[in-house]
Design an enzyme around this catalytic site. Sequence first.
Site, mmCIF file in Angstrom:
data_model
loop_
_atom_site.group_PDB
_atom_site.id
_atom_site.type_symbol
_atom_site.label_atom_id
_atom_site.label_comp_id
_atom_site.label_asym_id
_atom_site.label_seq_id
_atom_site.Cartn_x
_atom_site.Cartn_y
_atom_site.Cartn_z
ATOM 1 N N THR A 384 0.897 -1.129 0.000
ATOM 2 C CA THR A 384 0.000 0.000 0.000
ATOM 3 C C THR A 384 0.941 1.184 0.000
ATOM 4 O O THR A 384 2.146 1.006 0.045
ATOM 5 C CB THR A 384 -0.869 -0.140 1.269
ATOM 6 O OG1 THR A 384 -1.611 -1.358 1.141
ATOM 7 C CG2 THR A 384 -1.773 1.008 1.551
ATOM 8 N N SER A 456 -6.971 -2.394 7.131
ATOM 9 C CA SER A 456 -6.156 -2.087 8.320
ATOM 10 C C SER A 456 -5.527 -0.707 8.211
ATOM 11 O O SER A 456 -4.708 -0.337 9.048
ATOM 12 C CB SER A 456 -5.033 -3.117 8.472
ATOM 13 O OG SER A 456 -5.546 -4.418 8.600
ATOM 14 N N GLY A 476 1.358 -1.705 4.594
ATOM 15 C CA GLY A 476 1.799 -2.908 5.306
ATOM 16 C C GLY A 476 0.682 -3.829 5.747
ATOM 17 O O GLY A 476 0.901 -4.671 6.624
HETATM 18 N N1 GLY Z 1 -5.340 -3.981 1.636
HETATM 19 C C1 GLY Z 1 -4.768 -3.807 2.900
HETATM 20 C C2 GLY Z 1 -5.659 -3.105 3.840
HETATM 21 O O1 GLY Z 1 -6.567 -2.411 3.427
HETATM 22 O O2 GLY Z 1 -5.490 -3.245 5.012
#
Ligand code: GLY
Length: 573
Positions: A384, A456, A476
């Site tokens: 990310t 997250s 992460g």
């Molecule tokens: N794709 C990782 C998150 O949104 O936590």
Amino acid sequence: MQRLGLFAAALPISLLLSCGTAGPQTPIASIHPAAPAGLVRADSGMVVSAHPLASAIGERVLREGGNAVDAAIAVHWALAVTTPWAGNIGGGGFMVVRLADGRTASLDFREAAPAAARHNMYVDQQGQVVPGLSEYGHLAPGVPGSVAGLFALHDSLGSLPMARLIQPAIDLAAAGCPLTGHEAHELNAARPLIGRHSTRPNAFTSRSSWAAGDTLRQPELAHTLERIRDGGAEEFSKGLTARLLVEEMRRGGGLITAADLATYHPRWRPPLQGTFQGMEVITMGPPSSGGILLLQMLRGMETADPSIWTGGRPALLHRMIEVERRAFADRAEYLGDPDFVRVPVQELIAHEYVDARMADIDPSRATPSTAIRAGSPVPEAAHTTHFSIVDPMGNAVSCTTTLNGAYGCGVVVGGAGFLLNNEMDDFSAAPGAPNAYGLIGGEANSIAPHKRMLSSMAPTIVTRNGRLFMVAGSPGGSTIPTTVFQVLLNVVHHGMDMQQAVSAFRFHHQWLPDTVRAEIGAIQPADSMALVEMGHVIRIRHAIGRADAILVHPDGTLEGGADPRGDDRAMGF
Ligand code: GLY
């Protein structure tokens, strides 16, 4: 920044002015060897992002009189070009904004499940999750939210014309960006993924191997961004770009339809607000779990016996691990899209609840995760990218955006030149089945049409004494909230400057699997032995998070922290 009807009321100024604990602090971890020696400081405005060119574009917008939101929009467009493993127009994210006058807002531009998505779409006849189906190829993407999100943000808070903010990205895509060593390595690693799942030739696999200094040109993406510049958000939701995306879905057997694209809407949501050591923490609520986890973990440290801060590293590390373990157990049970399930947000961050939850931490023994279940609140993923921005007026933006995995699902939209996310993997495909981050989930995060998958991400802004103190966040996956948690503690409790705080090595516990994942250097060998004797299982892993943050000193000067785990760069003036 005048059109502010969507904003929460001004923040109450905290009367608790103190912060940190008295006495010498126990240093928590050593510093990443690639950390820059100097500290980037600025008097007026600053941008910290995952790519030097994106940071430079944002900084120029600020110098030319744009506000933090203008800069954030320009940086997001730029990252879609410079940082194709995470920067995106085919993904989504979350943004927290705090204006200089104290008003706050958060924008959810998270992807949503297509209308044709089904509860058991990744499960075979035997009820087993089919490996990879939610991660790779045409069934993995959710309906992208980034373009709609950037236009919603611009409509409410932008001050410069959108054409001015998108043009640098168009120019970069057309002329090409020189690749850093990291980027060349990432592109080479992604070649099999993109090659297998894309149905048309694309820029990323146009060479068999990339090296540092090579130029990555993305002419199709440049044309897509030009169409968006000229046609606005509707170009992505209903125009040629939408048609190209739907054709790509048809070729590969994907689910996203024209109606899915046309009906997607970003959502302004009240930001989640909590306190830590008298500071106000403004962060992201559901459908991200990041803010709830962060607030639970901070409270779990606030109520620890003060001796843990001075009594040697094993005691401090143990407390942090146990706090992380308990917070993540709640994530699995309660958290999902608040438009579909009731998420007991205020109950989960209530101090009484968190204090009771942390009360059974044994200071001398690890609690096995099998002995921990989600609590009972009283009713009342690695690839990310994050950027942090402060403008000369004192407005601040904290934004985390993603395709989920590196290069998302590996599908480049034919003729449009951008990658699609694999965010469907952030749903719980089946109760107890781990996703790519090893996170498990329950019914609250099950798949349903139009539902947003649990995240997250934890874009966060911290104020102290009513004044801006820190802007922070990280990529992460599941390690995002623990990264933000540790960066904040590094400044507040360990006296680190912003660069040291993001450079310090990190560790992570997420309840299940019951292991502490630690970067080499996060836990000294002697401390590691002490923790193993307490019952912890420690595994070394590669980089945890990639935090980009800004610290604001009481005199208003800015200090940048650009994570040395990547090519991240702080720039200011
Ligand atoms: N794709 C990782 C998150 O949104 O936590």
